[in-house]
Design a protein around this motif. Structure first.
Motif, short mmCIF file in Angstrom:
data_model
loop_
_atom_site.label_atom_id
_atom_site.label_comp_id
_atom_site.label_asym_id
_atom_site.label_seq_id
_atom_site.Cartn_x
_atom_site.Cartn_y
_atom_site.Cartn_z
N ILE A 137 25.56 -63.24 31.30
CA ILE A 137 25.49 -63.11 29.83
C ILE A 137 24.07 -62.71 29.41
CG2 ILE A 137 25.69 -64.33 27.62
CD1 ILE A 137 27.90 -66.06 28.98
N THR A 138 23.07 -63.35 30.04
CA THR A 138 21.67 -63.03 29.71
C THR A 138 21.37 -61.56 30.01
OG1 THR A 138 21.05 -65.30 30.21
CG2 THR A 138 19.26 -63.70 30.12
N ASP A 161 23.52 -59.11 30.01
CA ASP A 161 24.20 -58.32 28.97
C ASP A 161 23.39 -58.33 27.68
OD1 ASP A 161 26.34 -57.60 30.54
OD2 ASP A 161 27.65 -59.22 29.87
N LEU A 162 22.88 -59.51 27.31
CA LEU A 162 22.11 -59.63 26.06
C LEU A 162 20.79 -58.85 26.16
CD1 LEU A 162 22.74 -63.38 25.11
CD2 LEU A 162 23.76 -61.36 24.08
N ALA A 198 20.38 -56.16 27.92
CA ALA A 198 20.78 -54.74 27.78
C ALA A 198 21.04 -54.41 26.31
CB ALA A 198 22.04 -54.48 28.61
N ILE A 199 21.66 -55.36 25.61
CA ILE A 199 21.92 -55.17 24.17
C ILE A 199 20.59 -55.04 23.41
CG2 ILE A 199 22.70 -56.42 22.09
CD1 ILE A 199 25.08 -57.42 23.82
N ASP A 200 19.62 -55.89 23.75
CA ASP A 200 18.31 -55.84 23.08
C ASP A 200 17.63 -54.49 23.31
OD1 ASP A 200 18.67 -58.36 22.12
OD2 ASP A 200 17.47 -59.35 23.67
N LEU A 257 19.13 -51.62 24.01
CA LEU A 257 19.87 -50.60 23.24
C LEU A 257 19.58 -50.74 21.75
CD1 LEU A 257 23.32 -50.75 25.10
CD2 LEU A 257 21.84 -48.74 24.96
N ASN A 258 19.38 -51.98 21.32
CA ASN A 258 19.12 -52.21 19.90
C ASN A 258 17.79 -51.60 19.46
OD1 ASN A 258 18.41 -54.35 17.45
ND2 ASN A 258 20.54 -53.73 17.62
N SER A 316 16.62 -48.87 20.63
CA SER A 316 16.96 -47.45 20.46
C SER A 316 17.71 -47.23 19.15
CB SER A 316 17.81 -47.03 21.66
OG SER A 316 18.18 -45.71 21.55
N LEU A 317 18.62 -48.15 18.83
CA LEU A 317 19.38 -48.05 17.58
C LEU A 317 18.45 -48.15 16.37
CD1 LEU A 317 22.02 -48.00 15.92
CD2 LEU A 317 22.21 -50.45 16.29
N ASN A 318 17.52 -49.10 16.43
CA ASN A 318 16.55 -49.24 15.34
C ASN A 318 15.76 -47.96 15.13
OD1 ASN A 318 17.20 -51.88 14.70
ND2 ASN A 318 15.72 -52.75 16.11
#
Lengths: 241, 112
Positions: B78-79, B81-82, B84-86, B88-89, B91-93
């Motif tokens: 889970i860590t 995955d999180l 990876a989300i951070d 990507l986030n 990049s999204l920002n």
């Protein structure tokens, strides 16, 4: 005449004549004053130089931004190959046209022609004005979709963990449900943003500007939902550890 | 009643003492045997109980690490995955910010 008298006479003569010679020199340089026409030409040349500098700076800025856009388009994962090729070709065509315009502007000698060319940077190159926000919005949707896929994995894993616990189960399940709701909202908003801009065409600009702005607001809202979901995940993990 | 001399009495008492000693030894030996039996029984019991206990302990020991490993593995997954989300986030920002800048740029250009 003694040597002393001769020396004094020469010094006096030098001091007396020097300003006259100097004045004569100054008079010679200002002997041909500028005409009004010359002054007008000089001012016009100054305007031309200034416009050219400004125009080339603006064109360079656009070309740099558009070149970066081509790289961004190729990196997108959710666009089809055809969409990528189409967007990249349009952007590349704009880069070529801007470089040609820059060459023409640099060579312009007539102020009126130059002004028309400079104006065309904005008027005729709407693709830049449309594509810059459009591609960034589509890129945001692309990255957002990748984040949602990751969140789906996290939700499945967290659900397994919460199902297995006995303490704080209700609280953590509520957090996870909120997380799921935020991901669902974000998915809808990204989808709407993508649909709003994918078909926007430079010929429709500036009429389609409002759609760009609305799509931008959608990705802002979706981003906020993802941040909340991330915080939910963080809280759940802190309780589970 | 004729008095019995002490020495005679001592002589007569010797076999009695010997017999008593023998009985005591016999009883002691008997007790020893019983004690051995009891010990054996206890041993048997204790050998059986520890065996069971060991099995339970062994099971518990093997279960606990499995659960810990499972939890730890889940946490790590889970860590990751999180994280990876951070990433990507970020990049999204950037894209959201660039979209905003492009729209602002539009306004600037249109005002020219």
């Amino acid at each position: 005449m003694t040597k002393k008298t001769l020396l004094s006479t020469m010094l006096l003569a030098t001091l007396t004549l020097a300003p006259i010679v100097s004045f004569a020199a100054v008079t010679n340089t200002t002997i041909a004053p500028k005409t009004n026409a010359d002054a007008k030409t000089a001012a016009q040349q100054k305007t031309i130089d200034s416009l050219k500098t400004r125009a080339t700076t603006e064109i360079d800025r656009r070309v740099t931004a558009l070149t970066a856009l081509v790289t961004k388009i190729s990196a997108m994962k959710r666009l089809t190959t055809t969409q990528k090729a189409s967007f990249a070709a349009e952007v590349q065509s704009n880069i070529t046209a801007l470089n040609a315009l820059k060459t023409k502007i640099v060579a312009d000698t007539d102020l009126a022609t130059l002004k028309t060319d400079v104006k065309s940077i904005v008027d005729s190159y709407r693709i830049y004005l449309l594509f810059m926000p459009k591609i960034h919005i589509l890129s945001a949707v692309d990255v957002g979709s990748q984040i949602i896929t990751k969140f789906s994995d996290v939700i499945t894993k967290l659900q397994t963990r919460i199902t297995a616990i006995t303490t704080e189960k209700t609280t953590l399940q509520a957090k996870l449900d909120d997380m799921k709701a935020k991901i669902t909202d974000a998915t809808t908003q990204f989808s709407q943003a993508s649909r709003a801009v994918i078909a926007l065409d430079p010929t429709g600009y500036p009429g389609n500007k409002t759609q760009l702005q609305a799509a931008h607001q959608l990705i802002v809202a979706a981003n906020a939902d993802l941040k909340t979901a991330r915080q939910d995940a963080k809280d759940i993990m802190a309780a589970l550890k | 009643m004729p008095s019995i001399p002490v020495q005679t009495m001592a002589k007569k008492a010797k076999p009695i003492l010997l017999g008593t000693a023998l009985i005591t030894i016999a009883l002691a030996l008997s007790a020893c045997t019983n004690s051995n039996t009891a010990t054996n029984t206890t041993n048997n019991t204790s050998s059986a109980t520890p065996s069971t206990t060991h099995q339970i302990t062994s099971n518990a020991t093997s279960n606990t690490p499995t659960n810990t490993t499972s939890t730890s593995s889940s946490n790590t997954s889970i860590t990751n995955d999180l994280n990876a989300i951070d990433s990507l986030n970020t990049s999204l920002n950037n894209d959201v910010q660039s979209s905003q800048s492009a729209l602002n740029d539009q306004a600037t250009n249109l005002n020219e």
